[in-house]
Design a protein around this motif. Sequence first.
Motif, PDB file in Angstrom:
ATOM      1  N   UNK A   1      58.340  40.808  43.004  1.00 27.55           N
ATOM      2  CA  UNK A   1      57.737  39.911  43.998  1.00 27.55           C
ATOM      3  C   UNK A   1      58.769  39.002  44.660  1.00 27.55           C
ATOM      4  N   UNK A   2      59.721  38.474  43.900  1.00 27.81           N
ATOM      5  CA  UNK A   2      60.683  37.521  44.464  1.00 27.81           C
ATOM      6  C   UNK A   2      61.939  38.210  45.018  1.00 27.81           C
ATOM      7  N   UNK A   3      62.018  39.517  44.897  1.00 32.64           N
ATOM      8  CA  UNK A   3      63.187  40.251  45.379  1.00 32.64           C
ATOM      9  C   UNK A   3      63.534  39.954  46.840  1.00 32.64           C
ATOM     10  N   UNK A   4      62.571  39.907  47.787  1.00 37.01           N
ATOM     11  CA  UNK A   4      62.946  39.597  49.181  1.00 37.01           C
ATOM     12  C   UNK A   4      63.562  38.206  49.326  1.00 37.01           C
ATOM     13  N   UNK A   5      63.087  37.237  48.554  1.00 39.77           N
ATOM     14  CA  UNK A   5      63.633  35.881  48.647  1.00 39.77           C
ATOM     15  C   UNK A   5      65.061  35.840  48.117  1.00 39.77           C
ATOM     16  N   UNK A   6      65.363  36.668  47.099  1.00 41.58           N
ATOM     17  CA  UNK A   6      66.701  36.687  46.520  1.00 41.58           C
ATOM     18  C   UNK A   6      67.679  37.415  47.441  1.00 41.58           C
ATOM     19  N   UNK A   7      67.231  38.468  48.074  1.00 43.47           N
ATOM     20  CA  UNK A   7      68.107  39.295  48.902  1.00 43.47           C
ATOM     21  C   UNK A   7      68.261  38.797  50.339  1.00 43.47           C
ATOM     22  N   UNK A   8      67.485  37.842  50.741  1.00 42.13           N
ATOM     23  CA  UNK A   8      67.503  37.375  52.124  1.00 42.13           C
ATOM     24  C   UNK A   8      68.839  36.722  52.464  1.00 42.13           C
ATOM     25  N   UNK A   9      69.353  37.070  53.636  1.00 42.97           N
ATOM     26  CA  UNK A   9      70.577  36.445  54.145  1.00 42.97           C
ATOM     27  C   UNK A   9      70.159  35.186  54.901  1.00 42.97           C
ATOM     28  N   UNK A  10      70.235  34.044  54.221  1.00 40.41           N
ATOM     29  CA  UNK A  10      69.735  32.805  54.796  1.00 40.41           C
ATOM     30  C   UNK A  10      70.595  32.309  55.948  1.00 40.41           C
ATOM     31  N   UNK A  11      71.872  32.693  55.990  1.00 38.31           N
ATOM     32  CA  UNK A  11      72.705  32.274  57.122  1.00 38.31           C
ATOM     33  C   UNK A  11      72.227  32.955  58.394  1.00 38.31           C
ATOM     34  N   UNK A  12      71.948  34.244  58.292  1.00 39.10           N
ATOM     35  CA  UNK A  12      71.446  34.956  59.464  1.00 39.10           C
ATOM     36  C   UNK A  12      70.070  34.428  59.858  1.00 39.10           C
ATOM     37  N   UNK A  13      69.237  34.148  58.861  1.00 42.97           N
ATOM     38  CA  UNK A  13      67.909  33.598  59.139  1.00 42.97           C
ATOM     39  C   UNK A  13      68.016  32.247  59.838  1.00 42.97           C
ATOM     40  N   UNK A  14      68.957  31.412  59.390  1.00 47.65           N
ATOM     41  CA  UNK A  14      69.170  30.106  60.015  1.00 47.65           C
ATOM     42  C   UNK A  14      69.661  30.261  61.452  1.00 47.65           C
ATOM     43  N   UNK A  15      70.569  31.206  61.690  1.00 46.06           N
ATOM     44  CA  UNK A  15      71.062  31.448  63.054  1.00 46.06           C
ATOM     45  C   UNK A  15      69.935  31.915  63.972  1.00 46.06           C
ATOM     46  N   UNK A  16      69.080  32.809  63.466  1.00 46.29           N
ATOM     47  CA  UNK A  16      67.941  33.274  64.262  1.00 46.29           C
ATOM     48  C   UNK A  16      66.982  32.128  64.559  1.00 46.29           C
ATOM     49  N   UNK A  17      66.760  31.260  63.573  1.00 48.77           N
ATOM     50  CA  UNK A  17      65.886  30.107  63.790  1.00 48.77           C
ATOM     51  C   UNK A  17      66.478  29.168  64.827  1.00 48.77           C
ATOM     52  N   UNK A  18      67.793  28.924  64.764  1.00 47.42           N
ATOM     53  CA  UNK A  18      68.436  28.041  65.738  1.00 47.42           C
ATOM     54  C   UNK A  18      68.364  28.625  67.140  1.00 47.42           C
ATOM     55  N   UNK A  19      68.557  29.937  67.261  1.00 47.60           N
ATOM     56  CA  UNK A  19      68.431  30.590  68.569  1.00 47.60           C
ATOM     57  C   UNK A  19      67.008  30.454  69.098  1.00 47.60           C
ATOM     58  N   UNK A  20      66.037  30.661  68.225  1.00 45.56           N
ATOM     59  CA  UNK A  20      64.638  30.530  68.613  1.00 45.56           C
ATOM     60  C   UNK A  20      64.326  29.098  69.039  1.00 45.56           C
ATOM     61  N   UNK A  21      64.813  28.128  68.266  1.00 47.90           N
ATOM     62  CA  UNK A  21      64.571  26.719  68.563  1.00 47.90           C
ATOM     63  C   UNK A  21      65.225  26.318  69.885  1.00 47.90           C
ATOM     64  N   UNK A  22      66.434  26.825  70.135  1.00 48.47           N
ATOM     65  CA  UNK A  22      67.116  26.527  71.401  1.00 48.47           C
ATOM     66  C   UNK A  22      66.316  27.094  72.574  1.00 48.47           C
ATOM     67  N   UNK A  23      65.733  28.257  72.398  1.00 50.62           N
ATOM     68  CA  UNK A  23      64.895  28.844  73.442  1.00 50.62           C
ATOM     69  C   UNK A  23      63.659  28.014  73.714  1.00 50.62           C
ATOM     70  N   UNK A  24      63.119  27.388  72.678  1.00 53.10           N
ATOM     71  CA  UNK A  24      61.948  26.530  72.871  1.00 53.10           C
ATOM     72  C   UNK A  24      62.274  25.314  73.724  1.00 53.10           C
ATOM     73  N   UNK A  25      63.505  24.798  73.599  1.00 48.66           N
ATOM     74  CA  UNK A  25      63.899  23.645  74.410  1.00 48.66           C
ATOM     75  C   UNK A  25      63.855  23.972  75.887  1.00 48.66           C
ATOM     76  N   UNK A  26      64.339  25.155  76.269  1.00 47.17           N
ATOM     77  CA  UNK A  26      64.281  25.570  77.661  1.00 47.17           C
ATOM     78  C   UNK A  26      62.848  25.775  78.127  1.00 47.17           C
ATOM     79  N   UNK A  27      62.024  26.297  77.247  1.00 50.75           N
ATOM     80  CA  UNK A  27      60.621  26.509  77.577  1.00 50.75           C
ATOM     81  C   UNK A  27      59.933  25.172  77.799  1.00 50.75           C
ATOM     82  N   UNK A  28      60.244  24.209  76.951  1.00 51.28           N
ATOM     83  CA  UNK A  28      59.665  22.874  77.060  1.00 51.28           C
ATOM     84  C   UNK A  28      60.061  22.221  78.386  1.00 51.28           C
ATOM     85  N   UNK A  29      61.340  22.348  78.759  1.00 57.36           N
ATOM     86  CA  UNK A  29      61.797  21.766  80.025  1.00 57.36           C
ATOM     87  C   UNK A  29      61.094  22.435  81.205  1.00 57.36           C
TER      88      UNK A  29
END
Length: 164
Positions: free
Chosen positions: A47-75
């Motif tokens: 059950x916890x295997x995906x949480x252990x194997x997840x590349x959190x740096x890549x996940x963080x980069x994807x989240x930051x890209x997504x969040x940056x896109x929201x700023x443009x959408x908001x403007x």
Amino acid sequence: MLEGLRQWILAVTAASLLTALCQALMPPGPVKWVSNLTCGLLIFLVLVQPAVRTDYTQLLEEFQTYYAGLGGYDAGLVETDNTLTEELIARNTAAYIEDKADAAGIVCAVTVVCGQQEGLPVPEAVTVSGSLSQEEQAWLIALAENDLGLEAQAVRFEEGEGGE
């Protein structure tokens, strides 16, 4: 991502079936208790295997890209809101002037242009078209000055058919 989810569900299902089979085949007693513990740990690890194997740096980069896109959408939404507010104020102000003029017996068509004042859209210029006498023009200028706070130079008159 969907393929990873599918593989995880298959792994959980396989581990559950394997542990159910093992528990069914174990004789009662301390061996079954150890088997239950081992099978529970196996299911937990699957059950916890995906949480252990997840590349959190890549996940963080994807989240930051997504969040940056929201700023443009908001403007973009703020800009659209400002444009719509400005159009609404211009249309309602023109309708107000036309209604007041109609009540005074003046037939005309009004166009209002808005500008920004302290970040808010406000009427800036009024164009009145119609065949108007000097008295009617003076009345409309007074209306713009008194009700809208515009200067006399902000009101422009054009000859033409009014009320269109």
